[in-house]
Design a protein around this motif. Structure first.
Motif, PDB file in Angstrom:
ATOM      1  N   HIS A 135      -2.219   9.015   0.280  1.00 12.54           N
ATOM      2  CA  HIS A 135      -2.840   7.786   0.783  1.00 12.54           C
ATOM      3  C   HIS A 135      -3.258   7.949   2.250  1.00 12.54           C
ATOM      4  O   HIS A 135      -4.378   7.591   2.633  1.00 12.54           O
ATOM      5  CB  HIS A 135      -1.835   6.634   0.632  1.00 12.54           C
ATOM      6  CG  HIS A 135      -2.309   5.318   1.157  1.00 12.54           C
ATOM      7  ND1 HIS A 135      -3.391   4.648   0.633  1.00 12.54           N
ATOM      8  CD2 HIS A 135      -1.833   4.527   2.172  1.00 12.54           C
ATOM      9  CE1 HIS A 135      -3.569   3.499   1.288  1.00 12.54           C
ATOM     10  NE2 HIS A 135      -2.640   3.414   2.224  1.00 12.54           N
ATOM     11  N   LEU A 136      -2.374   8.510   3.053  1.00  7.03           N
ATOM     12  CA  LEU A 136      -2.707   8.701   4.475  1.00  7.03           C
ATOM     13  C   LEU A 136      -3.822   9.724   4.641  1.00  7.03           C
ATOM     14  O   LEU A 136      -4.716   9.545   5.487  1.00  7.03           O
ATOM     15  CB  LEU A 136      -1.454   9.126   5.245  1.00  7.03           C
ATOM     16  CG  LEU A 136      -0.521   7.953   5.570  1.00  7.03           C
ATOM     17  CD1 LEU A 136       0.890   8.445   5.840  1.00  7.03           C
ATOM     18  CD2 LEU A 136      -1.040   7.169   6.770  1.00  7.03           C
ATOM     19  N   GLY A 177       3.555   5.375  10.487  1.00  8.01           N
ATOM     20  CA  GLY A 177       4.571   6.400  10.245  1.00  8.01           C
ATOM     21  C   GLY A 177       3.980   7.791  10.153  1.00  8.01           C
ATOM     22  O   GLY A 177       4.575   8.681   9.560  1.00  8.01           O
ATOM     23  N   ALA A 178       2.823   8.006  10.787  1.00  9.65           N
ATOM     24  CA  ALA A 178       2.117   9.291  10.638  1.00  9.65           C
ATOM     25  C   ALA A 178       2.286  10.206  11.842  1.00  9.65           C
ATOM     26  O   ALA A 178       1.833  11.350  11.802  1.00  9.65           O
ATOM     27  CB  ALA A 178       0.625   9.028  10.411  1.00  9.65           C
ATOM     28  N   SER A 230       0.861  -1.183   0.000  1.00  5.38           N
ATOM     29  CA  SER A 230       0.000   0.000   0.000  1.00  5.38           C
ATOM     30  C   SER A 230       0.896   1.231   0.000  1.00  5.38           C
ATOM     31  O   SER A 230       2.017   1.190   0.526  1.00  5.38           O
ATOM     32  CB  SER A 230      -0.907  -0.004   1.233  1.00  5.38           C
ATOM     33  OG  SER A 230      -0.121   0.036   2.413  1.00  5.38           O
ATOM     34  N   PRO A 231       0.418   2.350  -0.557  1.00  3.67           N
ATOM     35  CA  PRO A 231       1.304   3.524  -0.737  1.00  3.67           C
ATOM     36  C   PRO A 231       1.501   4.340   0.536  1.00  3.67           C
ATOM     37  O   PRO A 231       1.214   5.531   0.573  1.00  3.67           O
ATOM     38  CB  PRO A 231       0.591   4.312  -1.832  1.00  3.67           C
ATOM     39  CG  PRO A 231      -0.829   3.918  -1.754  1.00  3.67           C
ATOM     40  CD  PRO A 231      -0.876   2.510  -1.249  1.00  3.67           C
ATOM     41  N   LEU A 232       2.027   3.712   1.563  1.00  3.35           N
ATOM     42  CA  LEU A 232       2.335   4.436   2.795  1.00  3.35           C
ATOM     43  C   LEU A 232       3.563   5.325   2.620  1.00  3.35           C
ATOM     44  O   LEU A 232       3.680   6.363   3.270  1.00  3.35           O
ATOM     45  CB  LEU A 232       2.589   3.442   3.944  1.00  3.35           C
ATOM     46  CG  LEU A 232       1.380   2.684   4.479  1.00  3.35           C
ATOM     47  CD1 LEU A 232       1.824   1.587   5.449  1.00  3.35           C
ATOM     48  CD2 LEU A 232       0.414   3.641   5.179  1.00  3.35           C
ATOM     49  N   VAL A 233       4.480   4.924   1.764  1.00  2.00           N
ATOM     50  CA  VAL A 233       5.776   5.614   1.682  1.00  2.00           C
ATOM     51  C   VAL A 233       5.835   6.735   0.630  1.00  2.00           C
ATOM     52  O   VAL A 233       6.413   7.785   0.900  1.00  2.00           O
ATOM     53  CB  VAL A 233       6.907   4.584   1.425  1.00  2.00           C
ATOM     54  CG1 VAL A 233       8.221   5.280   1.099  1.00  2.00           C
ATOM     55  CG2 VAL A 233       7.073   3.679   2.641  1.00  2.00           C
ATOM     56  N   PRO A 234       5.277   6.554  -0.566  1.00  2.00           N
ATOM     57  CA  PRO A 234       5.536   7.532  -1.631  1.00  2.00           C
ATOM     58  C   PRO A 234       5.297   8.982  -1.216  1.00  2.00           C
ATOM     59  O   PRO A 234       4.286   9.313  -0.596  1.00  2.00           O
ATOM     60  CB  PRO A 234       4.550   7.106  -2.728  1.00  2.00           C
ATOM     61  CG  PRO A 234       4.414   5.640  -2.546  1.00  2.00           C
ATOM     62  CD  PRO A 234       4.429   5.443  -1.049  1.00  2.00           C
ATOM     63  N   THR A 235       6.245   9.835  -1.568  1.00  2.00           N
ATOM     64  CA  THR A 235       6.174  11.265  -1.263  1.00  2.00           C
ATOM     65  C   THR A 235       7.010  12.021  -2.275  1.00  2.00           C
ATOM     66  O   THR A 235       7.962  11.466  -2.829  1.00  2.00           O
ATOM     67  CB  THR A 235       6.705  11.552   0.160  1.00  2.00           C
ATOM     68  OG1 THR A 235       6.631  12.947   0.407  1.00  2.00           O
ATOM     69  CG2 THR A 235       8.144  11.100   0.327  1.00  2.00           C
TER      70      THR A 235
END
Lengths: 451, 130
Positions: free
Chosen positions: A444-445, A193-194, A78-83
């Motif tokens: 995503h978040l 990671g939020a 899931s796209p937790l990381v992309p930034t």
């Protein structure tokens, strides 16, 4: 083909975005891109922050102002990381800090890989209660997503955290525990990671132990009938039913005092990988005969290893994965419905399902908050489009009050998630208080947290 | 996903079937085309790559996880026979495979803080150019 409901349409669009993401790689040829393990996600971060220690991390956080996303080993689908901001990499934050032999706890730096943690703890006379099967993950990444193994009486990794250190986006250092600040602690135990950057994690452990692993093959229908009793009979119980086949692989593990029998993980997995590739190359209509013939002929096996070797060391071709956890008593019915739906629709899939039991814990966003559940995982080899399989299976999970694994493919946003995770609203409020400018969020978040 | 059940005793049938029905699997992927601007960026990275102590530390905690013992079919460091067909595809392809992953090797080879220059130096180390 029946018309899609609005929810199914939105879900399909979300999955399509995940499946289509890699094509963006060619947009910025000169940059060093980031990709996750399976390759379904890509990002072009403005830069990477790799602090050498906590002081440098605090300085970096205070001197920068843009978006930040922590990254572990990149095993989330899931796209937790992309930034497009900065990735925060804790590759220098590794190793065992201290142990407490009386309390049987150990503090580890958060960037320590699980493969290293097992050996470090063993040398210090401790062992983690349970482990997931992929040992390349970092400890921080694993607990941020409520990563788990299997065992009726065993929690996810987050359930064994007794304390952790969190550095907020403003550079404030918080030492958290259930006694010191229970709300922030229980939120930070599965933080996505939020909330900031977790730099140290203290785990409750136990003395080192060995596991006897017994492998067998069973008729899927027969093993489903005894799932609850079978799972309760062993410390760890893992079921892998083949789709388009009538058999399942069963791995059952018990603690033992027998001496370890060395194995070579690379050799161990080779036959299974070849079988999956063979199934993948076989037309769906012909798979049942192949699977039933090949799998029913497998000889049972047995081995003894130290726990950290018996539970991990997974080496497999890359794949994408969807996993939901459903209430434990709903597991067999959910599993049956998935098997039936995939078979009747003739959907392409070669890798077996996986069915694991996990005990409850108290972390706010744990999939296992509030009661024991079973995790049911669906996999598709990375070179294939996962959407036909995942869009067919995901609504079945919803019927059984399934909670998505935070690190695996799902399509849910805040409205649906807040009904499944009773403390999600509290988590959002805490996130806003620790990160009022939303530096730790990506698209995503924001979607999952209702922003 | 767990495959610990796969033990030698139960693998013989699968391996036999795989070999009988499918023949040997390809081990080296076909050479992909690399766009000129990317190839130029990668060539620049290789030309200035330096094996600093920091790069060596990065290598030890990423590439070494698989390329020392040959896990998952990874070519071992310094095994010139294993690296030769990969080298023949050119530096740019080696870099693309590192960034995008190849077979069981994940993109970036588990080095999340590596930049192009780091990857270039680590590739040169493993193929025996240093």
């Amino acid at each position: 083909m029946k018309p899609l409901s609005r929810r199914e349409f939105v879900a399909g669009a979300a999955l399509a975005a995940l499946a289509a993401a890699p094509h963006r790689l060619h947009a910025a040829p000169a940059a060093t891109p980031w990709r996750n393990w399976s390759g379904n996600l890509v990002a072009h971060p403005a830069g990477r922050l790799a602090p050498r220690d906590e002081d440098e991390l605090v300085t970096m956080l205070r001197r920068t102002s843009g978006p930040l996303r922590p990254v572990g080993a990149g095993h989330s689908f899931s796209p937790l990381v992309p930034t497009d901001g900065h990735l925060v990499v804790l590759s220098e934050f590794t190793g065992l800090v201290r142990t407490d032999p009386q309390a049987m706890t150990a503090e580890l730096m958060a960037g320590t890989r699980l493969s290293d943690a097992g050996r470090l703890l063993h040398a210090a006379g401790q062992a983690m209660f349970n482990l997931p099967d992929i040992d390349r993950q970092t400890l921080a990444g694993a607990i941020a997503t409520s990563t788990h193994g299997t065992g009726v009486n065993l929690k996810s990794l987050s359930g064994y955290v007794t304390a952790l250190r969190l550095v907020t986006p403003a550079g404030q250092v918080l030492d958290l525990s259930a006694e010191r600040d229970p709300d922030t602690f229980h939120a930070a135990c599965v933080s996505l990671g939020a909330l900031g950057i977790v730099t140290r994690i203290t785990l409750r452990n136990r003395p080192p132990f060995r596991l006897q692993t017994r492998f067998s093959v069973a008729k899927t229908e027969e093993i489903i009938d005894c799932l609850e009793a079978c799972a309760a009979d062993y410390r760890h119980f893992d079921l892998m039913p083949f789709l388009h086949g009538d058999y399942a692989l069963v791995t059952a593990q018990r603690e033992t005092d027998d001496p370890a029998v060395p194995t070579t993980a690379a050799d161990d997995d080779a036959g299974f990988i070849e079988l999956v590739k063979l199934i993948d190359r076989t037309p769906v209509a012909e798979r049942r005969a192949l699977i039933n013939s090949a799998v029913s002929g497998m000889a049972p096996g047995e081995s003894v290893d130290w726990s950290f070797d018996a539970l991990t060391n997974f080496r497999f071709d890359r794949f994408n994965e969807m996993e939901y956890s459903v209430p434990a008593d709903a597991g067999p019915a959910c599993l049956r419905e998935i098997l039936q739906a995939v078979a009747s629709d003739g959907i392409e899939v070669a890798i077996p399902l996986e069915y694991r039991t996990v005990a409850a814990d108290e972390a706010w966003l744990s999939m296992y908050h509030g009661g024991p559940r079973v995790a049911i995982s669906v996999h598709r080899l990375a070179q294939h489009d996962f959407r036909p399989l995942f869009t067919r299976v995901e609504p079945i999970f919803w019927k059984y009050e399934g909670r998505p694994h935070w690190g695996k493919v799902h399509s849910l946003g805040y409205d649906r998630l807040s009904a499944l995770y009773p403390r999600l609203g509290d988590f959002v409020a805490l996130q806003e208080s620790l990160d009022p400018r939303g530096r730790m969020l990506n698209d995503h978040l924001r979607r999952m947290l209702g922003k | 996903m767990t495959t610990r059940p796969a033990r030698r005793a139960r693998l013989r049938l699968c391996l036999f079937l795989a070999g009988l029905l499918c023949g040997p699997a390809a081990t080296i992927a076909a050479t992909p085309a690399v766009e000129p601007d990317r190839a130029a960026a990668y060539a620049a990275a290789f030309s200035t790559a330096a094996l600093t102590p920091e790069v060596q530390r990065k290598w030890a905690r990423s590439c070494a996880l698989c390329h020392v013992r040959g896990e998952g079919g990874a070519p071992r460091m310094g095994d010139s026979a294993a690296w030769q067909p990969r080298l023949a595809q050119g530096d740019a392809v080696l870099m693309v495979n590192t960034l995008e992953g190849l077979e069981r090797m994940p993109p970036l080879g588990y080095c999340m803080d590596c930049e192009l220059g780091d990857f270039a130096a680590m590739i040169q180390l493993m193929v025996g150019r240093r």
